[in-house]
Motif scaffolding. Structure first.
Motif, PDB file in Angstrom:
ATOM      1  N   ALA B   9       0.620  -0.964  -0.294  1.00  0.00           N
ATOM      2  CA  ALA B   9      -0.125  -0.490   0.165  1.00  0.00           C
ATOM      3  C   ALA B   9       0.733   1.388   0.428  1.00  0.00           C
ATOM      4  CB  ALA B   9      -0.757  -0.701   1.580  1.00  0.00           C
ATOM      5  N   MET B  12       2.293   2.100  -3.787  1.00  0.00           N
ATOM      6  CA  MET B  12       1.046   2.337  -4.805  1.00  0.00           C
ATOM      7  C   MET B  12       0.765   3.575  -3.802  1.00  0.00           C
ATOM      8  SD  MET B  12      -1.116  -1.010  -5.424  1.00  0.00           S
ATOM      9  CE  MET B  12      -1.737  -1.213  -4.106  1.00  0.00           C
ATOM     10  N   ALA B  13       0.607   4.308  -2.771  1.00  0.00           N
ATOM     11  CA  ALA B  13       0.722   5.657  -2.482  1.00  0.00           C
ATOM     12  C   ALA B  13       1.422   6.604  -2.668  1.00  0.00           C
ATOM     13  CB  ALA B  13      -0.085   5.831  -0.265  1.00  0.00           C
ATOM     14  N   TRP B  56      -0.932  -4.104 -10.835  1.00  0.00           N
ATOM     15  CA  TRP B  56      -1.313  -3.377 -10.123  1.00  0.00           C
ATOM     16  C   TRP B  56      -0.597  -1.792 -10.470  1.00  0.00           C
ATOM     17  CZ3 TRP B  56      -2.061  -6.249  -4.709  1.00  0.00           C
ATOM     18  CH2 TRP B  56      -2.940  -6.913  -4.846  1.00  0.00           C
ATOM     19  N   ARG B  78      -5.006   1.641  -8.362  1.00  0.00           N
ATOM     20  CA  ARG B  78      -5.696   2.459  -7.636  1.00  0.00           C
ATOM     21  C   ARG B  78      -6.657   2.211  -7.361  1.00  0.00           C
ATOM     22  NH1 ARG B  78      -3.306   7.081  -8.951  1.00  0.00           N
ATOM     23  NH2 ARG B  78      -1.974   7.360 -10.976  1.00  0.00           N
ATOM     24  N   LEU B  81      -5.879  -0.254  -4.172  1.00  0.00           N
ATOM     25  CA  LEU B  81      -5.426   0.502  -3.640  1.00  0.00           C
ATOM     26  C   LEU B  81      -6.198   1.657  -2.436  1.00  0.00           C
ATOM     27  CD1 LEU B  81      -2.590   2.478  -1.862  1.00  0.00           C
ATOM     28  CD2 LEU B  81      -2.569   4.720  -3.615  1.00  0.00           C
ATOM     29  N   ARG B  84      -7.523  -0.794  -0.387  1.00  0.00           N
ATOM     30  CA  ARG B  84      -6.588  -0.666   1.349  1.00  0.00           C
ATOM     31  C   ARG B  84      -6.343   0.071   2.342  1.00  0.00           C
ATOM     32  NH1 ARG B  84      -1.520  -5.007   0.114  1.00  0.00           N
ATOM     33  NH2 ARG B  84      -2.337  -6.334  -1.306  1.00  0.00           N
TER      34      ARG B  84
END
Lengths: 195, 105
Positions: B9, B12-13, B56, B78, B81, B84
């Motif tokens: 996470a 991805m953030a 992802w 997205r 994310l 999560r």
């Protein structure tokens, strides 16, 4: 220094990744380290990146989807758990009044077998490898050592009751293993074939 | 930290506001967290490769800097994310309701 680290990473990966994938991973690692070294210094950049062996293992694991180290080594924590569990029986037996005089290991052996199966399932899930045979061989080796020690040093381990309980617990353990972990073995083999 | 960090996470953030190479992702996480979260940089790449395998993120080699691979978040990423983030806030709120306020707050 960075070149030396990349060589170590190369050696640590060995032939566990396809050549093209390995070349890409090393190229990217070198790019990362050079960028980091511009801001920090080479030594600090390498320190932050982490040990070559750990990084290599993580890369291989992500690529293949399962732990690639030897199953013997992967199953060693199970042996450590079994040894500790076995050792804990002695103080338990002498400390808990209810267990005294009831005959040795009546409940402990069963309990330890169940705990061991739990450990085994967790370890198989963690590594995604079939650890059945190495774990059995290691456990058997440990049992032989205990029996040899028992013969010479701990007379009450030679009791008939203990032997019967041990054999029954082993049979239950093996049967449960075969039933509950057969599916895990098949899944593992399918995954290895795909990789 | 006693609570487990969701590395995927975080990665991805860090990619949510635009494509980045791995080093920039590590730096973004470190700086956004005020230096508290330090991803093992060598372990960051396996996380990126795992995200790539899930579809992802997508990684492409930088045309100008040949040793750099630029990663960008996909639409599926997205969505993942967002899920999560939502779960994390639920968890953090629940923990906050249980833990006492820090002294002096």
């Amino acid at each position: 220094m960075i070149e030396s680290y990349i060589r170590s990473l190369d050696v640590a990966i060995g032939d566990r990744l396809p050549a093209e994938v390995k070349a890409q991973r090393l190229r990217e690692a070198e790019g990362h380290l050079r960028m980091a070294a511009e801001e920090l210094n080479q030594l600090e950049a390498i320190r932050r990146y982490g040990g070559a062996r750990a990084v290599a293992n993580a890369m291989v694991r992500v690529h293949r989807g399962y732990e690639t180290a030897s199953t013997w080594r992967l199953s060693l924590p199970l042996l450590v758990g079994a040894v500790l569990g076995y050792a804990i029986q002695f103080p338990l037996h002498s400390l808990i009044p209810g267990l005294r005089g009831r005959g040795p290991f009546a409940y402990e052996v069963w309990l330890l077998a169940i705990i061991y199966i739990g450990q085994f399932v967790v370890r198989v899930a963690q590594t995604r490898r079939w650890l059945f045979w190495p774990a059995q061989v290691e456990r058997l080796g440990f049992t032989v050592v205990v029996c040899l020690l028992a013969r010479s040093r701990i007379p009450h381990l030679l009791s008939f009751e203990f032997l019967v309980i041990s054999i029954r617990a082993s049979a239950v353990y093996l049967a449960l293993n075969a039933l509950t972990l057969g599916a895990a073995a098949l899944a593992d083999r399918r995954r290895v074939r795909r990789a | 930290m006693a609570f487990r960090t969701d590395t995927k996470a975080l990665v991805m953030a860090a990619l949510a506001d635009g494509p980045k190479h791995g080093y920039a992702v590590a730096k973004a996480v470190r700086e956004s967290s005020g230096g508290l979260l330090k991803l093992g940089e060598g372990q960051l790449y396996p996380a990126l490769y795992a995200l790539e395998a899930e579809g992802w993120v997508i990684g492409e080699w930088d045309e100008e800097e040949t040793n750099r691979r630029i990663y960008r978040l996909t639409d599926e990423g997205r969505t993942e994310l967002a899920g999560r983030v939502s779960k994390w806030h639920e968890f953090a709120d629940a923990v906050a309701r249980v833990l006492p306020q820090p002294e002096g707050a």
